[in-house]
Design an enzyme around this catalytic site. Sequence first.
Site, PDB file in Angstrom:
ATOM      1  N   ARG A  24       0.381  -1.220  -0.066  1.00  0.00           N
ATOM      2  CA  ARG A  24       0.005   0.398  -0.305  1.00  0.00           C
ATOM      3  C   ARG A  24       1.331   0.887   0.216  1.00  0.00           C
ATOM      4  O   ARG A  24       0.529   2.306  -0.643  1.00  0.00           O
ATOM      5  CB  ARG A  24      -0.928  -0.256   1.161  1.00  0.00           C
ATOM      6  CG  ARG A  24      -2.191  -0.948   0.866  1.00  0.00           C
ATOM      7  CD  ARG A  24      -3.057  -1.134   2.565  1.00  0.00           C
ATOM      8  NE  ARG A  24      -3.741  -2.534   2.302  1.00  0.00           N
ATOM      9  CZ  ARG A  24      -4.329  -4.153   1.892  1.00  0.00           C
ATOM     10  NH1 ARG A  24      -2.714  -3.935   2.118  1.00  0.00           N
ATOM     11  NH2 ARG A  24      -5.245  -4.094   1.833  1.00  0.00           N
ATOM     12  N   GLN A 166      -9.530  -6.903   0.591  1.00  0.00           N
ATOM     13  CA  GLN A 166      -8.245  -6.660  -0.536  1.00  0.00           C
ATOM     14  C   GLN A 166      -9.843  -5.763  -1.461  1.00  0.00           C
ATOM     15  O   GLN A 166      -9.701  -4.937  -2.201  1.00  0.00           O
ATOM     16  CB  GLN A 166      -7.750  -7.612  -1.551  1.00  0.00           C
ATOM     17  CG  GLN A 166      -6.586  -8.365  -1.131  1.00  0.00           C
ATOM     18  CD  GLN A 166      -6.029 -10.016  -1.334  1.00  0.00           C
ATOM     19  OE1 GLN A 166      -6.963 -10.296  -2.115  1.00  0.00           O
ATOM     20  NE2 GLN A 166      -5.266  -9.795  -0.933  1.00  0.00           N
ATOM     21  N   ASP A 313      -5.036 -15.695   7.458  1.00  0.00           N
ATOM     22  CA  ASP A 313      -2.993 -15.616   7.100  1.00  0.00           C
ATOM     23  C   ASP A 313      -2.634 -16.379   7.647  1.00  0.00           C
ATOM     24  O   ASP A 313      -1.964 -17.723   7.827  1.00  0.00           O
ATOM     25  CB  ASP A 313      -2.389 -14.333   6.407  1.00  0.00           C
ATOM     26  CG  ASP A 313      -2.917 -13.900   5.444  1.00  0.00           C
ATOM     27  OD1 ASP A 313      -3.173 -14.259   4.151  1.00  0.00           O
ATOM     28  OD2 ASP A 313      -2.791 -12.900   5.031  1.00  0.00           O
ATOM     29  N   ARG A 386       3.124 -19.697   2.574  1.00  0.00           N
ATOM     30  CA  ARG A 386       2.271 -19.539   4.190  1.00  0.00           C
ATOM     31  C   ARG A 386       2.534 -20.843   4.562  1.00  0.00           C
ATOM     32  O   ARG A 386       2.822 -21.742   5.957  1.00  0.00           O
ATOM     33  CB  ARG A 386       1.496 -18.970   4.668  1.00  0.00           C
ATOM     34  CG  ARG A 386       1.425 -17.688   4.246  1.00  0.00           C
ATOM     35  CD  ARG A 386       0.273 -16.570   4.945  1.00  0.00           C
ATOM     36  NE  ARG A 386       0.516 -15.066   4.777  1.00  0.00           N
ATOM     37  CZ  ARG A 386       1.225 -14.194   4.940  1.00  0.00           C
ATOM     38  NH1 ARG A 386       2.094 -14.232   6.049  1.00  0.00           N
ATOM     39  NH2 ARG A 386       0.969 -13.058   4.519  1.00  0.00           N
TER      40      ARG A 386
END
Length: 426
Positions: A24, A166, A313, A386
């Site tokens: 961002r 998002q 996440d 991940r």
Amino acid sequence: MLKKSTKGLNGVLQIPGDKSISHRAVMFGAIAEGKTTIKNFLAGADCLSTISCFERLGIQIERNETDVTVYGKGLYGLREPQELLDVGNSGTTIRLMMGILAGQNFFSVLAGDESIAKRPMTRVVTPLRQMGALIDGRENGGKTPVSVRGGNLHGITYELPVASAQVKSAVLLAGLYAEGTTTVIEPVKTRDHTERMISTFGGNIQIKDASITIEGGQELRGADILVPGDISSAAFFLVAGCIVPNSEIKLENVGLNESRTGIIDVLRQMGADVTIISKQTNEKEEPVGDLIVKSSSLKGIEIGGNLIPRLIDEIPIIALMATQAEGTTVIKDAKELKVKETNRIETVVSELSKLGANIVATDDGMIIQGKTPLKSAKVNSYGDHRIGMMLSIAALLTDGDAELENPEAVSVSYPEFYEHLASLMN
């Protein structure tokens, strides 16, 4: 080859910069007027894809390791790209950029790797089309490559059908270019980095309960951004410190944004010895602190509802933690895992099962029985960063060395992961 731990994990780590905030910062820097400096930028593959895309849109960006300078040209300073905008493996890049490109009076095409080609874009395309953008692609714009011809947007009020930072961010970014007012209503609060960033760059944004409103036509100004350590990356070492015997790890300068600290709530509910030893914040900027975690006796819990968006996440590493907790852990309301870099419900269950975990998939999560000893096996990240990091932590507990296929996937969000892990084992 992944090594098991024999002496515990001990030491101090500086966690690399937050991935969401790094993305961002570059994006807002590009559409703001003047220079933006970014410190502790995450130089992972995903964030480098964002830089590459904006360079193709005519923005000058200088990078010296984790220091980045963006020479912004204002809301309408981007130029029509001569070539395809390649987002690599980054869902954040493609979805947020679609919001910015929806406001541009030119044509562009976005695409990425095989993983991105499978991920759903309709959730972003639908509101942007309602605002007036012309978007097309495979499956009527639902899959990449996606083309965007923007401009002449009008504000809308949009209720998110799924809790997605998002999608929220894409609509708010498009709202900067839209005539009138744009309002996003969330079903559940999601990470608010975009809202904070708009304020940091001098924009005006109104937040009331689940409703976020922005006026079109605002000018943003370049800013100085210090990116905190990524709590989603810290989560792997927070869990490692709990489940590996004789461990004590200090993690410095970790972002503690309330919309992201679900992992700390879960650790504490499961009985983890985790301490926040300092915390600094002001109203606009991201809260930051140091964390200390020690080996702990854990118990199974139920995880679901409004907590899920605050730790989506971290669910792969939470699943591993649950294998080392006494009793049953139930993870539910997490269907969003199916549309990540892999179907993370299926992948977590299949790979942890290979290591001997007692874990079953459900339609919206998984059920894990603990406490279970883990065995060595060959496992695979399937290109999901991940999953790769979770399996590397799992290998610390196996009865011998484990083998991980596609270990390089971790570079997407944590290029120094293996180096940091090795430093704690010395």
